[in-house]
Write an enzyme that holds these catalytic residues in place. Structure first.
Site, PDB file in Angstrom:
ATOM      1  N   GLY A 107      44.246  37.864  42.232  1.00 46.56           N
ATOM      2  CA  GLY A 107      45.088  37.444  43.434  1.00 46.56           C
ATOM      3  C   GLY A 107      44.559  37.038  44.502  1.00 46.56           C
ATOM      4  CG  ASP A 129      40.237  41.554  46.334  1.00 49.51           C
ATOM      5  OD1 ASP A 129      39.657  41.238  47.149  1.00 49.51           O
ATOM      6  OD2 ASP A 129      40.361  42.563  45.759  1.00 49.51           O
TER       7      ASP A 129
END
Ligand code: ADP
Length: 169
Positions: A31, A33
């Site tokens: 995602g 991150d």
């Protein structure tokens, strides 16, 4: 403090600090991150590893900061959102902590403009509408003389619609 909503990739945003929806390992993930580490380069991961070596994992609701590496921001504030597990009261409290602790850190870093992704609403499955209410409420109640603007950076249409409706923009 101004509040704005936009639909964008947070790695492309111009802000003093962008917030990462990290996990407790601080070592990157999927995602947003993954996108931040990929775009920001290895300097971010190196600082995350140094933090890990010093303090261990980052607890849910807490926040730490690193350089933003190749990104145009000065800092990445890494905060760990709760995994939605049905314990609504606890999840709400922890998500509010993410926003509050990120803002506290931003204030200490003299950040004027901070950009948040929709923490926990991806892989961690927090209901989007409830997450947006908590995010907006926590930001609105945060007292700061230093932070001038908060950007809610939505990646999907659903979140953008929810934030715009809740903020009347
Ligand atoms: P979490 O594990 O906290 O749920 P995710 O990264 O899976 O974290 O999702 C958090 C939010 O970030 C989701 O709403 C997702 O759509 C969004 N997102 C994913 N990639 C990006 C990106 N590049 N920029 C901004 N938001 C993103």
């Amino acid at each position: 403090m101004k509040i704005e909503v936009l639909r964008a990739d947070i790695t492309k945003i111009k802000a003093d600090a962008i917030v990462n929806a990290a996990n407790t390992s601080l070592l990157g993930g999927g995602g947003v991150d993954g996108a931040i580490h990929k775009a920001g380069g290895k300097a971010i991961l190196e600082e995350c590893i140094a933090i890990r070596n010093k303090q261990g994992k980052c607890a849910t609701g807490e926040a730490v900061y690193t350089t933003a590496g190749n990104l145009s921001a000065k800092f990445v504030i890494h905060t760990v959102g709760p995994v939605w597990n049905g314990d609504q009261e606890k999840c709400e409290r922890l998500l509010a902590n993410c926003y509050r602790n990120s803002l506290l850190l931003a204030d200490q870093l003299n950040v004027k403009v901070i950009a948040f992704p929709n923490i926990s609403t991806g892989i961690y499955k927090f209901p989007k509408e409830l997450a947006a209410k908590i995010a907006i409420d926590t930001v609105k109640h945060f007292n700061t003389a230093g932070i001038e603007k908060v950007l809610f950076v939505c990646f999907d249409e659903g979140n953008e619609e929810i934030y715009k409706r809740l903020l009347n923009v």
